[in-house]
Design a protein around this motif. Sequence first.
Motif, PDB file in Angstrom:
ATOM      1  N   LEU A  31       0.838  -1.200   0.000  1.00  0.00           N
ATOM      2  CA  LEU A  31       0.000   0.000   0.000  1.00  0.00           C
ATOM      3  C   LEU A  31       0.875   1.254   0.000  1.00  0.00           C
ATOM      4  CD1 LEU A  31      -2.689  -1.107   2.624  1.00  0.00           C
ATOM      5  CD2 LEU A  31      -2.776  -1.313   0.124  1.00  0.00           C
ATOM      6  N   LEU A  32       2.009   1.159   0.674  1.00  0.00           N
ATOM      7  CA  LEU A  32       3.030   2.207   0.649  1.00  0.00           C
ATOM      8  C   LEU A  32       4.356   1.527   0.353  1.00  0.00           C
ATOM      9  CD1 LEU A  32       2.008   4.257   3.833  1.00  0.00           C
ATOM     10  CD2 LEU A  32       1.618   4.918   1.448  1.00  0.00           C
ATOM     11  N   ASN A  33       5.134   2.109  -0.534  1.00  0.00           N
ATOM     12  CA  ASN A  33       6.375   1.466  -0.929  1.00  0.00           C
ATOM     13  C   ASN A  33       7.381   2.519  -1.373  1.00  0.00           C
ATOM     14  OD1 ASN A  33       8.236  -0.509  -1.490  1.00  0.00           O
ATOM     15  ND2 ASN A  33       7.211  -1.305  -3.306  1.00  0.00           N
ATOM     16  N   GLU A  34       8.642   2.139  -1.297  1.00  0.00           N
ATOM     17  CA  GLU A  34       9.745   2.987  -1.777  1.00  0.00           C
ATOM     18  C   GLU A  34      10.640   2.119  -2.663  1.00  0.00           C
ATOM     19  OE1 GLU A  34       9.938   6.178  -1.332  1.00  0.00           O
ATOM     20  OE2 GLU A  34       8.230   6.295   0.055  1.00  0.00           O
ATOM     21  N   PRO A  35      10.136   1.739  -3.839  1.00  0.00           N
ATOM     22  CA  PRO A  35      10.856   0.758  -4.659  1.00  0.00           C
ATOM     23  C   PRO A  35      12.161   1.259  -5.266  1.00  0.00           C
ATOM     24  CG  PRO A  35       8.982   1.651  -5.865  1.00  0.00           C
ATOM     25  CD  PRO A  35       8.877   2.182  -4.471  1.00  0.00           C
ATOM     26  N   ASN A  36      12.385   2.577  -5.261  1.00  0.00           N
ATOM     27  CA  ASN A  36      13.559   3.120  -5.948  1.00  0.00           C
ATOM     28  C   ASN A  36      14.698   3.518  -5.007  1.00  0.00           C
ATOM     29  OD1 ASN A  36      12.122   2.943  -8.431  1.00  0.00           O
ATOM     30  ND2 ASN A  36      11.075   4.864  -7.933  1.00  0.00           N
ATOM     31  N   LYS A  37      14.548   3.213  -3.728  1.00  0.00           N
ATOM     32  CA  LYS A  37      15.519   3.660  -2.731  1.00  0.00           C
ATOM     33  C   LYS A  37      16.947   3.204  -3.034  1.00  0.00           C
ATOM     34  CE  LYS A  37      13.603   5.876   0.909  1.00  0.00           C
ATOM     35  NZ  LYS A  37      14.171   7.042   1.600  1.00  0.00           N
ATOM     36  N   CYS A  38      17.094   2.014  -3.580  1.00  0.00           N
ATOM     37  CA  CYS A  38      18.435   1.447  -3.750  1.00  0.00           C
ATOM     38  C   CYS A  38      18.927   1.503  -5.192  1.00  0.00           C
ATOM     39  CB  CYS A  38      18.457   0.003  -3.242  1.00  0.00           C
ATOM     40  SG  CYS A  38      18.099  -0.130  -1.476  1.00  0.00           S
ATOM     41  N   GLN A  39      18.198   2.205  -6.047  1.00  0.00           N
ATOM     42  CA  GLN A  39      18.618   2.271  -7.448  1.00  0.00           C
ATOM     43  C   GLN A  39      19.836   3.175  -7.635  1.00  0.00           C
ATOM     44  OE1 GLN A  39      15.384   3.210 -10.070  1.00  0.00           O
ATOM     45  NE2 GLN A  39      14.364   1.239  -9.759  1.00  0.00           N
ATOM     46  N   GLN A  40      19.931   4.205  -6.811  1.00  0.00           N
ATOM     47  CA  GLN A  40      21.029   5.158  -6.956  1.00  0.00           C
ATOM     48  C   GLN A  40      22.090   5.002  -5.857  1.00  0.00           C
ATOM     49  OE1 GLN A  40      21.081   7.051  -9.668  1.00  0.00           O
ATOM     50  NE2 GLN A  40      19.083   6.227 -10.269  1.00  0.00           N
ATOM     51  N   ARG A  41      21.922   3.980  -5.023  1.00  0.00           N
ATOM     52  CA  ARG A  41      22.873   3.798  -3.924  1.00  0.00           C
ATOM     53  C   ARG A  41      22.972   2.328  -3.564  1.00  0.00           C
ATOM     54  NH1 ARG A  41      19.487   6.364   1.136  1.00  0.00           N
ATOM     55  NH2 ARG A  41      21.325   5.770   2.326  1.00  0.00           N
ATOM     56  N   THR A  42      24.068   1.978  -2.920  1.00  0.00           N
ATOM     57  CA  THR A  42      24.261   0.618  -2.417  1.00  0.00           C
ATOM     58  C   THR A  42      24.405   0.715  -0.904  1.00  0.00           C
ATOM     59  OG1 THR A  42      25.366  -0.065  -4.446  1.00  0.00           O
ATOM     60  CG2 THR A  42      25.706  -1.443  -2.515  1.00  0.00           C
ATOM     61  N   PRO A  43      23.314   0.521  -0.161  1.00  0.00           N
ATOM     62  CA  PRO A  43      23.390   0.707   1.291  1.00  0.00           C
ATOM     63  C   PRO A  43      24.304  -0.327   1.946  1.00  0.00           C
ATOM     64  CG  PRO A  43      21.104   0.584   0.526  1.00  0.00           C
ATOM     65  CD  PRO A  43      21.968   0.128  -0.601  1.00  0.00           C
ATOM     66  N   PHE A  44      25.112   0.147   2.868  1.00  0.00           N
ATOM     67  CA  PHE A  44      25.882  -0.781   3.683  1.00  0.00           C
ATOM     68  C   PHE A  44      24.976  -1.427   4.720  1.00  0.00           C
ATOM     69  CE2 PHE A  44      28.488  -1.736   7.459  1.00  0.00           C
ATOM     70  CZ  PHE A  44      29.386  -2.627   6.885  1.00  0.00           C
ATOM     71  N   LEU A  45      24.017  -0.643   5.233  1.00  0.00           N
ATOM     72  CA  LEU A  45      23.116  -1.129   6.273  1.00  0.00           C
ATOM     73  C   LEU A  45      21.710  -0.596   6.034  1.00  0.00           C
ATOM     74  CD1 LEU A  45      22.621  -2.532   9.067  1.00  0.00           C
ATOM     75  CD2 LEU A  45      23.256  -0.341  10.118  1.00  0.00           C
ATOM     76  N   VAL A  46      20.725  -1.486   6.022  1.00  0.00           N
ATOM     77  CA  VAL A  46      19.318  -1.097   5.950  1.00  0.00           C
ATOM     78  C   VAL A  46      18.689  -1.363   7.312  1.00  0.00           C
ATOM     79  CG1 VAL A  46      17.078  -1.461   4.846  1.00  0.00           C
ATOM     80  CG2 VAL A  46      19.182  -1.638   3.489  1.00  0.00           C
ATOM     81  N   LEU A  47      18.137  -0.330   7.935  1.00  0.00           N
ATOM     82  CA  LEU A  47      17.419  -0.472   9.204  1.00  0.00           C
ATOM     83  C   LEU A  47      15.946  -0.695   8.907  1.00  0.00           C
ATOM     84  CD1 LEU A  47      19.003   2.496  11.219  1.00  0.00           C
ATOM     85  CD2 LEU A  47      19.583   0.066  11.416  1.00  0.00           C
ATOM     86  N   LEU A  48      15.437  -1.870   9.259  1.00  0.00           N
ATOM     87  CA  LEU A  48      14.012  -2.187   9.103  1.00  0.00           C
ATOM     88  C   LEU A  48      13.372  -2.089  10.479  1.00  0.00           C
ATOM     89  CD1 LEU A  48      14.245  -5.321   6.749  1.00  0.00           C
ATOM     90  CD2 LEU A  48      13.801  -2.946   6.092  1.00  0.00           C
TER      91      LEU A  48
END
Length: 297
Positions: A31-48
């Motif tokens: 219902l809510l999403n951020e599908p493009n968050k990792c397209q321009q970056r390679t996160p070392f750590l994702v906090l869920l």
Amino acid sequence: MEAKPSGLQPLRPVATQHPLEVVYSSNYKFLLNEPNKCQQRTPFLVLLVISEPSDVAKRKVIRQTWGNENLVPGVSILRLFLTGVHPVFGLPLQNLLAEESSLYRDIIQQDFLDSYNNLTLKTLMGMEWISKFCPNATYVMKADSDIFLNVDYMVSQLLQPHLPAKKDYMTGYIYRNTGPMRNKAYKWYVPREVYPNDTYPPYCGGPGYVLSGDLAMKIYQVAQTIKVINMEDSFMGICLHYLGISVTDSPWGLFNMYKKDYEKCTFSRLVVVHHFGPQELLKIWPDFQNQNKTCNS
């Protein structure tokens, strides 16, 4: 060779399910999403971060404290809040959530009911999001919203960006030789119809644990093939058991499942302390960030 837990066959038809059985589907809709968050970056750590739809104040404080994505210089950190649909005020809260989401771009939501019994679904939603939208993440941390988290210390001491990334890695406060609560009086009650075994495989305590990005994808895949249970952290251990992967011991005392009184030099060498509300976090954070107050290593 250790026997696999029995009774973890595919879900039975809904009509015959125990009320505490978790209905897991890989077809829940975002219902809510951020599908493009990792397209321009390679996160070392994702906090869920596990969050209820109504937890506006908690999310605000976490963004200001340990959830600040710029907390560790030179390390790419991504923060996301995971939530479901409020069982009573779903529609009116949805408009507020959508507004908050458009402002901060850090809320992920699927169309299952937000309840304690569905915490497993929230975590699996996070594993799905990593698998589909951020497979390049090096590490992932699942965190409850009522903790103190020392991201800087965790990154420097456990994850060590200067070293090759760990694979098939999960660590936290490890529970071994524990079993389901069979007493209905407990919120952690798990009936035999849901999980028949007397013990769980080793697992990391739910308030906060960290895993490698590759393992997040493997957990999402294996969860679709086995029976899901309502104890989220125990279920992660079951997934690892089926994958043939062991939890990794962390240095003793880094992950605290119970409350500890704040003292800067003590907390500077901890990763997680449970049972910290938003007002307590706001109270201690300026002192914790005070660079003029040094601690002996």
